[in-house]
Design a protein around this motif. Sequence first.
Motif, PDB file in Angstrom:
ATOM      1  N   THR A  64       0.970  -1.303   0.045  1.00  0.00           N
ATOM      2  CA  THR A  64      -0.116  -0.086  -0.108  1.00  0.00           C
ATOM      3  C   THR A  64       0.809   1.146   0.097  1.00  0.00           C
ATOM      4  OG1 THR A  64      -1.595  -1.075   1.137  1.00  0.00           O
ATOM      5  CG2 THR A  64      -1.813   1.152   1.303  1.00  0.00           C
TER       6      THR A  64
ATOM      7  N   LEU B 224       2.453   1.498  -3.377  1.00  0.00           N
ATOM      8  CA  LEU B 224       1.588   2.001  -4.435  1.00  0.00           C
ATOM      9  C   LEU B 224       1.518   3.266  -4.230  1.00  0.00           C
ATOM     10  CD1 LEU B 224      -1.043  -0.671  -4.500  1.00  0.00           C
ATOM     11  CD2 LEU B 224       0.611  -0.148  -6.271  1.00  0.00           C
TER      12      LEU B 224
ATOM     13  N   SER C 151       4.184   0.192  -9.145  1.00  0.00           N
ATOM     14  CA  SER C 151       3.028  -0.518  -9.440  1.00  0.00           C
ATOM     15  C   SER C 151       3.001  -1.784  -8.694  1.00  0.00           C
ATOM     16  CB  SER C 151       2.916  -0.762 -11.076  1.00  0.00           C
ATOM     17  OG  SER C 151       4.089  -1.570 -11.339  1.00  0.00           O
ATOM     18  N   GLU C 152       1.684  -2.470  -8.900  1.00  0.00           N
ATOM     19  CA  GLU C 152       1.806  -3.839  -8.232  1.00  0.00           C
ATOM     20  C   GLU C 152       2.432  -4.964  -9.097  1.00  0.00           C
ATOM     21  OE1 GLU C 152      -2.433  -5.503  -7.596  1.00  0.00           O
ATOM     22  OE2 GLU C 152      -2.620  -4.048  -5.640  1.00  0.00           O
TER      23      GLU C 152
ATOM     24  N   LYS D  84      -0.837  -7.060  -1.926  1.00  0.00           N
ATOM     25  CA  LYS D  84      -1.764  -6.841  -3.122  1.00  0.00           C
ATOM     26  C   LYS D  84      -2.863  -6.154  -2.913  1.00  0.00           C
ATOM     27  CE  LYS D  84      -3.026  -9.015  -7.176  1.00  0.00           C
ATOM     28  NZ  LYS D  84      -2.075  -9.024  -8.626  1.00  0.00           N
TER      29      LYS D  84
ATOM     30  N   SER E  39      -4.984  -4.335  -4.439  1.00  0.00           N
ATOM     31  CA  SER E  39      -6.099  -4.326  -5.139  1.00  0.00           C
ATOM     32  C   SER E  39      -7.286  -5.607  -4.849  1.00  0.00           C
ATOM     33  CB  SER E  39      -5.775  -4.411  -6.617  1.00  0.00           C
ATOM     34  OG  SER E  39      -5.184  -5.728  -6.867  1.00  0.00           O
TER      35      SER E  39
ATOM     36  N   PRO F 272     -10.072  -3.551  -1.633  1.00  0.00           N
ATOM     37  CA  PRO F 272      -9.921  -2.049  -1.992  1.00  0.00           C
ATOM     38  C   PRO F 272      -9.756  -1.132  -1.087  1.00  0.00           C
ATOM     39  CG  PRO F 272     -11.644  -3.437  -3.306  1.00  0.00           C
ATOM     40  CD  PRO F 272     -11.029  -4.110  -2.173  1.00  0.00           C
TER      41      PRO F 272
ATOM     42  N   GLU G 242     -15.913   0.204   0.780  1.00  0.00           N
ATOM     43  CA  GLU G 242     -15.709  -1.048  -0.198  1.00  0.00           C
ATOM     44  C   GLU G 242     -15.323  -2.147   0.734  1.00  0.00           C
ATOM     45  OE1 GLU G 242     -14.276   0.271  -4.486  1.00  0.00           O
ATOM     46  OE2 GLU G 242     -12.940   0.969  -2.772  1.00  0.00           O
TER      47      GLU G 242
END
Length: 142
Positions: free
Chosen positions: A11, A14, A19-20, A109, A111, A114, A119
């Motif tokens: 996190t 990012l 980028s992931e 990760k 993503s 969220p 969310e």
Amino acid sequence: MGSGASHESATAALAAGVSEADIAAHLASLDKKPVTVFYNPGSSNSLSCAIMASSIGCAELKVIQLTGEQKGPEFVAVNPYGQVPGMTDGSLNLGESTAILRYLAQQYKPSLYPGSIAERARIDMAIAQFKEFVYEPWHLGK
């Protein structure tokens, strides 16, 4: 990103513009993965953690035999409940599959879990409903 619970989270990476895909490439390049997930293939709860960690590429997987190994002092130091799954990341030890799944997503990760509180609350609600109304009745024969 280093290894252990004190390393920079995905996190934070990012937020800094990494980028992931770069995070995934970094994890793939490591000889020793930062996380160890302890599981048993016969336990769907622990298998979910092993599958997620494997798909992210952040963990070494260790099978725990459910013949008492999970109650031994070495494993109880990881998960004091003496049940699979268990996870270590540096000095952090965790038990309970949903806690491990949330941690892996947030740490490696984002993503998968969220960013907004709303969310995440919807994801948490779905996890709770699945556990209460699908998994427990099936697993416990209710």
